[in-house]
Design a protein around this motif. Structure first.
Motif, mmCIF file in Angstrom:
data_model
loop_
_atom_site.group_PDB
_atom_site.id
_atom_site.type_symbol
_atom_site.label_atom_id
_atom_site.label_comp_id
_atom_site.label_asym_id
_atom_site.label_seq_id
_atom_site.Cartn_x
_atom_site.Cartn_y
_atom_site.Cartn_z
ATOM 1 N N LEU A 12 -12.019 -8.778 -3.515
ATOM 2 C CA LEU A 12 -13.160 -8.142 -4.156
ATOM 3 C C LEU A 12 -12.804 -7.518 -5.501
ATOM 4 O O LEU A 12 -13.423 -7.795 -6.515
ATOM 5 N N GLY A 13 -11.791 -6.651 -5.504
ATOM 6 C CA GLY A 13 -11.377 -6.036 -6.762
ATOM 7 C C GLY A 13 -11.829 -4.596 -6.914
ATOM 8 O O GLY A 13 -12.290 -4.208 -7.989
ATOM 9 N N THR A 14 -11.716 -3.800 -5.845
ATOM 10 C CA THR A 14 -12.046 -2.375 -5.915
ATOM 11 C C THR A 14 -10.878 -1.552 -5.383
ATOM 12 O O THR A 14 -10.027 -2.058 -4.635
ATOM 13 N N GLN A 15 -10.860 -0.281 -5.747
ATOM 14 C CA GLN A 15 -9.840 0.617 -5.231
ATOM 15 C C GLN A 15 -9.886 0.679 -3.700
ATOM 16 O O GLN A 15 -8.853 0.653 -3.029
ATOM 17 N N ALA A 16 -11.091 0.740 -3.145
ATOM 18 C CA ALA A 16 -11.224 0.890 -1.695
ATOM 19 C C ALA A 16 -10.642 -0.299 -0.944
ATOM 20 O O ALA A 16 -9.892 -0.134 0.031
ATOM 21 N N THR A 17 -10.977 -1.523 -1.384
ATOM 22 C CA THR A 17 -10.477 -2.702 -0.673
ATOM 23 C C THR A 17 -8.980 -2.893 -0.898
ATOM 24 O O THR A 17 -8.254 -3.293 0.008
ATOM 25 N N PHE A 18 -8.506 -2.576 -2.105
ATOM 26 C CA PHE A 18 -7.072 -2.671 -2.374
ATOM 27 C C PHE A 18 -6.302 -1.699 -1.483
ATOM 28 O O PHE A 18 -5.296 -2.054 -0.860
ATOM 29 N N GLU A 19 -6.781 -0.477 -1.398
ATOM 30 C CA GLU A 19 -6.084 0.543 -0.614
ATOM 31 C C GLU A 19 -6.097 0.205 0.873
ATOM 32 O O GLU A 19 -5.076 0.323 1.558
ATOM 33 N N GLN A 20 -7.243 -0.248 1.378
ATOM 34 C CA GLN A 20 -7.302 -0.612 2.790
ATOM 35 C C GLN A 20 -6.412 -1.816 3.092
ATOM 36 O O GLN A 20 -5.792 -1.891 4.155
ATOM 37 N N PRO A 79 -1.700 4.513 -2.887
ATOM 38 C CA PRO A 79 -1.488 5.712 -2.068
ATOM 39 C C PRO A 79 -0.044 5.782 -1.555
ATOM 40 O O PRO A 79 0.498 4.786 -1.049
ATOM 41 N N LEU A 80 0.554 6.937 -1.672
ATOM 42 C CA LEU A 80 1.972 7.114 -1.355
ATOM 43 C C LEU A 80 2.281 6.764 0.098
ATOM 44 O O LEU A 80 3.237 6.044 0.389
ATOM 45 N N SER A 81 1.459 7.264 1.032
ATOM 46 C CA SER A 81 1.762 7.049 2.444
ATOM 47 C C SER A 81 1.650 5.584 2.818
ATOM 48 O O SER A 81 2.496 5.046 3.564
ATOM 49 N N ALA A 82 0.614 4.912 2.324
ATOM 50 C CA ALA A 82 0.439 3.499 2.649
ATOM 51 C C ALA A 82 1.550 2.647 2.065
ATOM 52 O O ALA A 82 1.910 1.611 2.627
ATOM 53 N N PHE A 83 2.114 3.091 0.957
ATOM 54 C CA PHE A 83 3.167 2.351 0.265
ATOM 55 C C PHE A 83 4.556 2.758 0.766
ATOM 56 O O PHE A 83 5.562 2.255 0.268
ATOM 57 N N ALA A 84 4.593 3.665 1.738
ATOM 58 C CA ALA A 84 5.858 4.152 2.301
ATOM 59 C C ALA A 84 6.800 4.627 1.199
ATOM 60 O O ALA A 84 8.009 4.382 1.246
#
Length: 366
Positions: free
Chosen positions: A260-268, A292-297
């Motif tokens: 899609l190309g949004t922050q929300a879909t990228f982060e999820q 996001p730091l936590s998702a990226f470990a």
């Protein structure tokens, strides 16, 4: 008197017009294609809205299906009157970028004008139609480096059956290829527009045994089942990350494809991955992304993030049409509406506003 044709041009943000333009004159390595069918892409809507810049007066569109009207003197192995497609991406396969495996980023043709250095590497420059040269939403289009980029349409295939090959199918399948899918994998595909639906089909063909699709539109999620989805999640009705973790026993998905190309879909997409998983990004982003730091470990999770501009060239197109001809996937079902070129402004209004269950619109000059 110069022969003229109808063409759809970008005028200003929020405005396109159908105008008369001269039919292109071809050089020795080019071909002139009479368009029989083309379509509108989400990227064209970004152009219309002013989110992706192009010069005013440029003919837009990048998905050609047509007939060879005229061949350049150096082009061999084709004949006038032959039905062909060309990829949305039209590299010069003699270039450094192409021989380095990055044909979609080939800007070698821009070197003489001083617009490109570094041996012809330029991000997105392989995308010429409707970006850097006149595109396909017209009665005719000039195909550069034609011998490398024209692909004959197999007998028995209709325009609608191959209309997805130049961009949507090539892009969606590249998203699946970039996801490093292995036999038995679990793959999550975010967004089930035309590209996401093709990514879903590609993930299944590459051997994923659990394909989870995410969208907010139940109709599109239903189509994704036809394309190979095993589980569909409507983000209006559930916490997608939690659901994926439940489905994978807390392990996370092997791969996620963001279409899609949004922050929300990228982060999820990042949050559903297992450690060591791959995020394959296909979205055209119109603002900065935050990881996001936590998702990226904290950068220590062995994640891979791959981006892509769809591959072009005649061999890519031949392979995609082989998939269609073998009936491994039917992408003709994505063509939900047909408009005449004369009515293309109305077609844009429909497509940009996603009305009436639209997925892809076939545009017919005649």
């Amino acid at each position: 008197m110069t022969a003229m044709m109808k063409a759809t041009v970008f005028v200003a943000p929020g405005r396109i017009e159908l105008v008369d333009k001269p039919i292109p004159e071809i050089g020795p390595n080019d071909a002139l294609i009479r368009i029989t069918t083309t379509t509108i892409c989400g990227t064209d809507v970004h152009i219309l809205k002013g989110e992706y810049p192009v010069v005013p007066g440029l003919t837009i569109g990048h998905e050609p299906v047509g007939v060879i009207e005229k061949l350049g003197s150096a082009v061999q192995g084709y004949r006038e009157g032959q039905r062909v497609i060309a990829g949305a991406i039209c590299p010069n396969f003699n270039s450094y970028a192409a021989q380095d495996g990055a044909a979609s980023q080939d800007g070698s043709y821009l070197i003489p004008s001083g617009q490109c250095g570094g041996h012809g590497y330029k991000a997105t420059a392989g995308w010429r139609f409707g970006n850097l040269i006149d595109g396909t939403q017209a009665e005719y289009v000039l195909v550069p480096d034609a011998q490398a980029n024209l692909a004959p349409i197999p007998d028995g295939l209709s325009d609608e059956q191959v209309l997805m090959c130049p961009d949507i199918m090539s892009t969606g399948f590249k998203g699946a290829e970039n996801a490093n899918i292995k036999l038995g994998d679990t793959v999550v595909v975010f967004a089930q527009g035309p590209i996401g639906l093709c990514a879903t089909a590609g993930a299944r063909l590459l051997g994923a045994t659990t394909v989870i699709t995410v969208d907010g539109n139940d109709h599109r999620l239903g189509i994704s089942k036809v394309m190979g989805a095993d589980v569909t999640l409507n983000f209006h009705n559930c916490d997608v990350v939690s659901e994926v973790m439940k489905l994978t026993g807390g392990r996370g998905a092997d791969s996620a494809i963001e279409a899609l190309g949004t922050q929300a879909t990228f982060e999820q997409s990042l949050r559903v991955l297992k450690p060591g998983g791959t995020l394959s990004s296909l979205g055209v982003y119109s603002s900065d992304l935050t990881i996001p730091l936590s998702a990226f470990a904290a950068g220590l999770g062995d994640h891979r993030i791959n981006t892509a501009l769809c591959p072009g060239g005649k061999e890519r197109m031949r392979r995609l049409m082989n998939v269609v001809a073998s009936k491994r996937v039917d992408l003709g079902v994505l063509v939900t509406h047909t408009y005449k070129l004369d009515d293309i402004v109305a077609a844009y209004e429909l497509f940009a506003n996603q009305r009436d269950g639209v997925l892809k619109v076939a545009i017919k000059p005649n």
